[in-house]
Design an enzyme around this catalytic site. Sequence first.
Site, PDB file in Angstrom:
ATOM      1  N   GLN A  42     -54.277  -5.498 -30.466  1.00 45.47           N
ATOM      2  CA  GLN A  42     -55.304  -5.811 -31.443  1.00 45.47           C
ATOM      3  C   GLN A  42     -56.092  -7.073 -31.108  1.00 45.47           C
ATOM      4  O   GLN A  42     -57.199  -7.259 -31.608  1.00 45.47           O
ATOM      5  CB  GLN A  42     -54.665  -5.949 -32.828  1.00 45.47           C
ATOM      6  CG  GLN A  42     -54.039  -4.659 -33.324  1.00 45.47           C
ATOM      7  CD  GLN A  42     -53.279  -4.840 -34.621  1.00 45.47           C
ATOM      8  OE1 GLN A  42     -52.106  -5.186 -34.607  1.00 45.47           O
ATOM      9  NE2 GLN A  42     -53.935  -4.610 -35.741  1.00 45.47           N
ATOM     10  N   HIS A 139     -44.801  -3.764 -30.493  1.00 48.16           N
ATOM     11  CA  HIS A 139     -45.728  -3.599 -31.603  1.00 48.16           C
ATOM     12  C   HIS A 139     -46.582  -2.359 -31.339  1.00 48.16           C
ATOM     13  O   HIS A 139     -47.781  -2.448 -31.050  1.00 48.16           O
ATOM     14  CB  HIS A 139     -46.611  -4.844 -31.757  1.00 48.16           C
ATOM     15  CG  HIS A 139     -47.325  -4.934 -33.068  1.00 48.16           C
ATOM     16  ND1 HIS A 139     -47.089  -5.960 -33.965  1.00 48.16           N
ATOM     17  CD2 HIS A 139     -48.260  -4.143 -33.650  1.00 48.16           C
ATOM     18  CE1 HIS A 139     -47.865  -5.785 -35.036  1.00 48.16           C
ATOM     19  NE2 HIS A 139     -48.592  -4.683 -34.853  1.00 48.16           N
ATOM     20  N   ASN A 184     -41.536  -3.967 -34.357  1.00 45.11           N
ATOM     21  CA  ASN A 184     -42.397  -4.178 -35.511  1.00 45.11           C
ATOM     22  C   ASN A 184     -42.304  -3.026 -36.500  1.00 45.11           C
ATOM     23  O   ASN A 184     -42.344  -1.864 -36.115  1.00 45.11           O
ATOM     24  CB  ASN A 184     -43.850  -4.320 -35.037  1.00 45.11           C
ATOM     25  CG  ASN A 184     -44.810  -4.557 -36.188  1.00 45.11           C
ATOM     26  OD1 ASN A 184     -44.754  -5.585 -36.853  1.00 45.11           O
ATOM     27  ND2 ASN A 184     -45.694  -3.597 -36.428  1.00 45.11           N
ATOM     28  N   GLU A 185     -42.195  -3.358 -37.775  1.00 45.71           N
ATOM     29  CA  GLU A 185     -42.109  -2.430 -38.910  1.00 45.71           C
ATOM     30  C   GLU A 185     -41.546  -1.068 -38.491  1.00 45.71           C
ATOM     31  O   GLU A 185     -42.227  -0.038 -38.482  1.00 45.71           O
ATOM     32  CB  GLU A 185     -43.440  -2.299 -39.645  1.00 45.71           C
ATOM     33  CG  GLU A 185     -44.648  -1.934 -38.854  1.00 45.71           C
ATOM     34  CD  GLU A 185     -45.933  -1.984 -39.691  1.00 45.71           C
ATOM     35  OE1 GLU A 185     -45.931  -2.553 -40.814  1.00 45.71           O
ATOM     36  OE2 GLU A 185     -46.950  -1.462 -39.221  1.00 45.71           O
ATOM     37  N   TYR A 329     -47.651  -5.821 -47.918  1.00 44.43           N
ATOM     38  CA  TYR A 329     -49.039  -5.919 -48.340  1.00 44.43           C
ATOM     39  C   TYR A 329     -49.264  -5.578 -49.806  1.00 44.43           C
ATOM     40  O   TYR A 329     -50.166  -6.108 -50.433  1.00 44.43           O
ATOM     41  CB  TYR A 329     -49.913  -4.986 -47.480  1.00 44.43           C
ATOM     42  CG  TYR A 329     -50.078  -5.474 -46.062  1.00 44.43           C
ATOM     43  CD1 TYR A 329     -51.039  -6.425 -45.738  1.00 44.43           C
ATOM     44  CD2 TYR A 329     -49.265  -4.994 -45.046  1.00 44.43           C
ATOM     45  CE1 TYR A 329     -51.189  -6.888 -44.441  1.00 44.43           C
ATOM     46  CE2 TYR A 329     -49.399  -5.449 -43.743  1.00 44.43           C
ATOM     47  CZ  TYR A 329     -50.360  -6.392 -43.444  1.00 44.43           C
ATOM     48  OH  TYR A 329     -50.498  -6.858 -42.162  1.00 44.43           O
ATOM     49  N   GLU A 397     -45.966 -10.429 -41.924  1.00 41.31           N
ATOM     50  CA  GLU A 397     -47.355 -10.036 -42.193  1.00 41.31           C
ATOM     51  C   GLU A 397     -47.565  -9.992 -43.693  1.00 41.31           C
ATOM     52  O   GLU A 397     -46.776  -9.396 -44.421  1.00 41.31           O
ATOM     53  CB  GLU A 397     -47.683  -8.656 -41.608  1.00 41.31           C
ATOM     54  CG  GLU A 397     -47.724  -8.577 -40.103  1.00 41.31           C
ATOM     55  CD  GLU A 397     -48.116  -7.191 -39.611  1.00 41.31           C
ATOM     56  OE1 GLU A 397     -48.789  -6.440 -40.363  1.00 41.31           O
ATOM     57  OE2 GLU A 397     -47.736  -6.840 -38.472  1.00 41.31           O
ATOM     58  N   TRP A 440     -51.442 -12.392 -42.167  1.00 42.91           N
ATOM     59  CA  TRP A 440     -52.095 -11.434 -41.296  1.00 42.91           C
ATOM     60  C   TRP A 440     -53.553 -11.375 -41.732  1.00 42.91           C
ATOM     61  O   TRP A 440     -53.839 -11.002 -42.854  1.00 42.91           O
ATOM     62  CB  TRP A 440     -51.457 -10.039 -41.426  1.00 42.91           C
ATOM     63  CG  TRP A 440     -52.014  -9.081 -40.407  1.00 42.91           C
ATOM     64  CD1 TRP A 440     -53.056  -8.198 -40.566  1.00 42.91           C
ATOM     65  CD2 TRP A 440     -51.564  -8.921 -39.068  1.00 42.91           C
ATOM     66  NE1 TRP A 440     -53.278  -7.509 -39.420  1.00 42.91           N
ATOM     67  CE2 TRP A 440     -52.373  -7.925 -38.466  1.00 42.91           C
ATOM     68  CE3 TRP A 440     -50.555  -9.503 -38.290  1.00 42.91           C
ATOM     69  CZ2 TRP A 440     -52.204  -7.522 -37.145  1.00 42.91           C
ATOM     70  CZ3 TRP A 440     -50.384  -9.104 -36.990  1.00 42.91           C
ATOM     71  CH2 TRP A 440     -51.212  -8.124 -36.433  1.00 42.91           C
TER      72      TRP A 440
END
Length: 507
Positions: A42, A139, A184-185, A329, A397, A440
């Site tokens: 990213q 990631h 990651n997640e 989030y 994040e 994030w």
Amino acid sequence: MKPFTLVSIILVLVLAASYIDAFTRNNFPKDFLFGAGTSAYQWEGASDEDGRTISGWDFLSHCSNGSNGDIACDGYHKYKEDVKLMAEMGLEAFRFSISWTRLIPNGRGPINPKGLLFYKNLIKELRSHGIEPHVTLYHYDLPQPLEDEYGGWINRRIIEDFTAFVDVCFREFGEDVKLWTTINEATILAFGSYGEGITMGHCTPTPSKSINCSTADSSTKTYLAGHNILLAHASASELYKLKYKSKQRGSIGFSIYAVGLSPYTNSTEDEIATQRANTFFHGWMLKPLVFGDYPDEIKSAMGSRLPVFSEEEAKKVKGSYDFIGIIHYTTLFVTNRPLPSIYPTNINKCFFKDMDAYMITTGKSSFIELEATPWGLEGVLEYLKQNFNNPPIYILENGVSLKQDSSLQDTPRVEYIEGYIGAVLNAIKNGSDTRGYFVWSLMDLYELFGGYMQTYGLYFVNFSDPGLKRSPRLSASWYTGFLNGSIDVTSQDITQLQSNFSGSYSL
């Protein structure tokens, strides 16, 4: 162990309703880390430079005929400029990931010297500015050759290849990196990529070509991938602890996507549905890590579709973490009755069908645009404290997306971050062992669902400018003030902050 019940959820929400009157950076423990994050695909760009080869994320973004991360923010060439921005902001830590295909181009074999040099230089630059590197080892960017060769995370061969990759990372970077997140997640990686077909390694299916949840193949891939993710993490953790930890003295963690969950009504049915959703979203991977096996409810529901740990594997997985990383989030209401899906039509619902619960967004939230619900994060932290032995936690994040070309006066983002940091402080005061918070994102990035249209950055990136100029948003100014102690959060008038903010940019 007594589960975190609806009664205790309500208690948390009541407590969360009255936030701390005023707080500053100094109200947090001295060793608490505040930072911001990016990921390799990213942020770095330079997708075909200096020996880097294609990853699953490259493949997905190109085959979907949308935007891609070929250039992104060009962090590969502009990392010194970006580290300087971090230092000026007062960041205490920076979370980034290592591109497997930049370091080991085809997933296994020789190390790419130019990729190795880039990460050594980046880490050195961070250290020279007093910024703690927090490295994510994976990631979403699996080397595409490994996906093509054996299916990626649904094949146990991934365990050996991933362990060899992280061995290189620990050996080459471990003297200067003390915080590692393996994957990651992991929950989203498993059910998104291999059950729902929405993420990496293969093209996003259209509604007419979507996965059939009733087929044995699609209904088992999620749990097979999740099983191998846990085993690969445990293998990496074991390697680090046996070979490197005594000398390097770092910590290794595992991250999940943690969504706030609350019953839609006070009915017994919705309470049970919420408990079931918590088990699938959080207990599915955390229970093996903490207690050595999958939750009984998932084992009962999945039957033979759920892989089984051998006695030796269970011992390796149990306790194979120094901390848990949280990607958070938003909060969802949960009900037992069928409702229209909150997810896009081309996303299959196999995982949610297994969960047998239905999600409702809070307020005006949508799949991409999320309403701030800080009490939901506080509830997650309380749930983890109550049900998983209060593990050390880093919030890796947390942020909100806005239209990328909107004003630099991103007041909604300031209010969002301010509210969530307050919720974290509340949770700490209530006994949560939370040790860090990462916004994030540091700057506008290439986003999986928003591309370059919906972004999270504290810094605006002008993607129309060949130089990709960075400009601070109001949120960057607010975060700087918070970190240097000049902002007393609830007494600071955001209107006054806006009037003092003179950021601008040229399109």
